[in-house]
Enzyme design. Structure first.
Site, PDB file in Angstrom:
ATOM      1  CG  ASP A  90      -2.101   0.790   0.872  1.00  0.00           C
ATOM      2  OD1 ASP A  90      -2.175   1.651   0.205  1.00  0.00           O
ATOM      3  OD2 ASP A  90      -3.088   0.671   1.838  1.00  0.00           O
ATOM      4  CD1 TRP A  91       0.759   5.715  -3.711  1.00  0.00           C
ATOM      5  CD2 TRP A  91       0.197   3.281  -3.857  1.00  0.00           C
ATOM      6  NE1 TRP A  91       0.785   5.080  -4.890  1.00  0.00           N
ATOM      7  CE2 TRP A  91       0.439   3.939  -5.047  1.00  0.00           C
ATOM      8  CE3 TRP A  91      -0.116   1.986  -3.591  1.00  0.00           C
ATOM      9  CZ2 TRP A  91       0.283   2.960  -6.378  1.00  0.00           C
ATOM     10  CZ3 TRP A  91      -0.300   1.289  -4.614  1.00  0.00           C
ATOM     11  CH2 TRP A  91       0.158   1.434  -5.915  1.00  0.00           C
TER      12      TRP A  91
END
Ligand code: BGC
Length: 742
Positions: A263-264
């Protein structure tokens, strides 16, 4: 062909001309693994490092020397996100990146219709392909554990079986376009508050029975090409580099050959990222923030720091080769996939798909004396009240926020549908959120309102008195603290004093219809006082038309709830156990959150603890009526290697055509471990003309009867008596039949 594809083909032609013969990796008819090994054998260590981390907000580098293109990701589950700058979250200002917003995934789950899930994935995949995207960051299948989770609207409800069955066709439809699904957020990301700091404690039985099955179905049945790690922690390790979840379970037990994408900003450490199963690092800020944008990406955990470790002999290249293989596989399946077609955007077919999915997912929760559909209007007056009737909902909510080409508001949809039949008037009723911006995309709506709350209610009440129907359109919105990423709701109640507005309207007009727009259950203290309640979700571009289709009866409602509506928050397992949001450790930022309700999530808790919900999982009414015949089994016993078929005849006993979601639940009558009162093990949506009967059949095998034995680490189906229930909802069993597992 879009610009990117043209450039890509040109680049490939130039650079591959320099390679003697036809390299296997460029031969799309060669077996995938051969291509991967061939490409890998030609790459330098630096080139391998280059493809396992981001080069911009949403892309990673390819191997230009070999003509292997970049990989482009995009949010998200409901539509293709507008373009941001290379290295900024700001809008890039493209004028050709407006999309069709499809209904939120809660709505898709509420259709209980696998064909519509396929249509959804196919349509969205076409939009993504047209925009030159290779990886679509969705769908999400985190289980609905608490109605406070700000991101429930992006997921498929509380039941692992339903979510598992519904996610598979979405992925298949999507990936046919040469666009990878990136199933998220793996796993245990069941609330947003403290999402980077929550360490989830869950026993293995609960993990395997509740939180993993939909992901497993996505991987093993859907064939998902990528998966996104979650922000939170499990066993004290972040889920983007979690050895048990990624190496042991996903890649080990399930044999996943795709890529794990972080995930970012979910990567925290080079050593762990390298060894614990992460393949592509995205969104890290790391010291690139301080060192400046020019070398930010080079400083990612899996960039220079990793390359330096290899150069210093601190680690070998076994892990690097595995990661590079997975990224190459992903690129061959997507960016270098010749079969995916060119895609299309904003086509009328896509709008039609969005409208249909929206209407079929709307759930009619209550309909006193068949108040709905709207009829006998004779040019009378229909009053629409509520902010959600006029507020765009495609902007906001976090990373799933979109920039749409068009969005039909509920008031406009209703007005258009009633043109020539009734006079539609509008009253605001309450003021909620007048902003309309996310990440630089603005709705352009002016929702300013100067009247105080009492006046708004008084005006709505005055207008409601002589209305033939009053339609209140309210609920939640995509603001922080409601249905929105990175925050949870503070409570179950409706915000902005809406309960007062609804109660005041109910007091003056019995023909009050409440349309609740949300991705979560809300408290409805006024439920007994209103005539009808309609659960509409965040429905995307065609929201107003989908709602009007159902209110007017153009579409006979057939959606059923993919999660329970509790009466009170304390009635939900997680909250009854005080197991949310966990406890902060004294010596760190970490919150320990123990899933103490175990497998009793959603209706499993309500049924087993005999708590009455407001509206049960699986509940949803129709404008027609369905009669269930007796459920029968094709034998009395099931053998350990056998299957049994259950049949239930269902008849449309009303006067209009309609669809019914027939549900099969199974009870283990006597078990050596605690088991939920019953569990969903089959469903089918049948379309019936008036008077028509169809036999609905369900095939059940011993695996469907099993629980997960954590000590033995295996699924166990204990011999003994079971009961199969044919049901119209989890609290509406129509008939049951017992059988024995030998
Ligand atoms: C979200 C992801 C999303 C990513 C990229 C993260 O904050 O959790 O779901 O795909 O951002 O926008």
């Amino acid at each position: 062909m879009n610009v990117r594809n043209i450039l890509m083909s040109a680049a490939m032609a130039v650079s591959t001309a320099a390679i003697a013969g036809t390299p296997v990796y460029l031969d799309s008819s060669a077996p995938l693994e051969k291509r991967v090994e061939d490409a890998l054998s030609r790459m330098t260590t630096h080139e391998k490092i280059r493809i396992i981390h981001a080069q911009s907000k949403f892309s990673s580098a390819g191997v230009p020397r070999l003509g292997i293109p970049e990989l482009w990701c995009t949010d998200g589950p409901h539509g293709v996100r507008p373009e941001v700058f290379w290295d900024k979250w700001k809008q890039a200002g493209w004028t050709n990146d407006s999309c069709v917003a499809f209904p939120a995934l809660t709505c898709l789950a509420a259709t209980w219709d696998k064909d519509l899930s396929h249509l959804y994935g196919k349509s969205l995949g076409e939009e993504a392909r047209f925009r030159g995207k290779d990886v679509l960051l969705g769908p999400g299948v985190n289980i609905y554990r608490t109605p406070l989770n700000g991101r429930n609207f992006e997921y498929m409800g509380e039941d692992p079986y339903l979510a598992g069955k519904m996610v598979v066709p979405y992925i298949q439809g999507l990936q046919k376009n040469g666009v990878a699904a990136c199933v998220k957020h793996f796993a245990l990301n069941n609330n947003e508050v403290n999402r980077h700091y929550t360490n989830v404690k869950v026993d293995d039985r609960t993990l395997y029975e509740i939180y993993l099955p939909a992901f497993k179905a996505a991987v093993n049945e859907g064939g998902a090409w990528s998966i996104m790690g979650a922000y939170c922690l499990y066993q004290d390790k972040h889920l983007c580099h979690n050895p048990r979840m990624l190496n042991d379970i996903l890649k080990g037990e399930w044999g996943f050959d795709g890529a794990v994408i972080s995930d970012w900003g979910g990567t925290h450490n080079t050593g762990e990222a390298v060894t614990n199963g992460l393949d592509l690092e995205m969104g890290s800020w790391t010291n690139g923030l301080h060192a400046g944008a020019s070398n930010a990406y080079d400083n990612y955990y899996m960039a220079k720091p990793y390359e330096d470790m290899i150069a210093a002999g601190k680690i070998g290249t076994k892990e690097l080769d595995d990661k590079a293989r997975r990224i190459l596989r992903l690129i061959f399946r997507t960016a270098m996939n010749n079969e995916g077609g060119f895609g299309s955007m904003n086509s009328e077919e896509h709008y039609a798909a969005a409208r249909r999915i929206g209407a079929d997912g709307i759930v009619l929760l209550k309909n006193r004396k068949n108040l709905l559909p709207l009829r006998n209007l004779a040019n009378g007056k229909v009053l629409v009240v509520g902010e959600n009737a006029i507020k765009m909902m495609t902007v906001g909510g976090g990373s799933s926020s979109l920039k749409v080409q068009r969005e039909v508001l509920p008031l406009d949809g209703i007005t258009a549908a009633l043109a020539g039949k009734a006079r539609v008037e509008y009253q605001r009723g309450y003021v909620g959120d007048v902003s309309g911006e996310y990440n630089g995309v603005t709705t352009g709506q002016n929702l300013a309102e100067s009247r105080p709350a009492e006046k708004l209610i008084a005006d709505a009440v005055a207008a409601a008195k002589d209305a033939d129907y009053v339609i209140f359109v309210g609920g939640l919105n995509k603001q922080s603290g409601q249905d929105c990423e990175d925050s949870d709701r503070k409570g179950l109640g409706l915000p902005y004093g809406q309960d007062d507005v609804i109660s005041a309207l109910a007091a003056v007009n019995p023909n009050l219809i409440v349309v609740n727009v949300s991705g979560n259950a809300v408290a409805m203290p006024w439920a007994d006082k209103v005539g009808a309640i309609v659960q509409a979700w965040f429905l995307g571009s065609e929201a107003g038309n989908s709602i009007a289709d159902v209110l007017t009866g153009k579409v006979n409602p057939s959606g059923k709830l993919p999660f329970t509506f509790p009466r009170r928050l304390e009635d939900v397992g997680a909250h009854a156990m005080g197991a949310y949001p966990g406890t902060k450790r004294a010596d760190s930022d970490i919150w320990d959150l123990s899933y103490d309700e175990g497998v009793l999530v959603g209706y499993r808790w309500f049924d087993t603890k005999k708590v009455k919900p407001l509206f049960a999982f699986g509940h949803g009414l129709s404008y027609t009526t369905f009669e269930y015949g007796k459920i029968t089994a094709d034998s009395k016993d099931m053998t350990a290697d056998g299957k049994m078929t259950f049949t239930v005849p269902v008849t449309n006993t009303g006067s209009i055509a309609g669809a019914e979601v027939v549900q099969l639940y199974i009870t283990d009558n006597k078990a050596s471990v605690m088991r939920p009162a019953k569990e969903l093990k089959g469903f089918d949506k049948v379309f019936l003309q008036p008077g028509e009967t169809k036999n609905v059949t369900f095939s059940v095998s011993p695996e469907d009867l099993a629980y997960f034995d954590a000590d033995k680490h295996e699924w166990i189906a204990e011999p003994g008596k079971f009961t199969a229930h044919a049901a119209a909802a989890s609290d509406d069993i129509r008939s049951s039949v017992s059988f024995t597992l030998k």
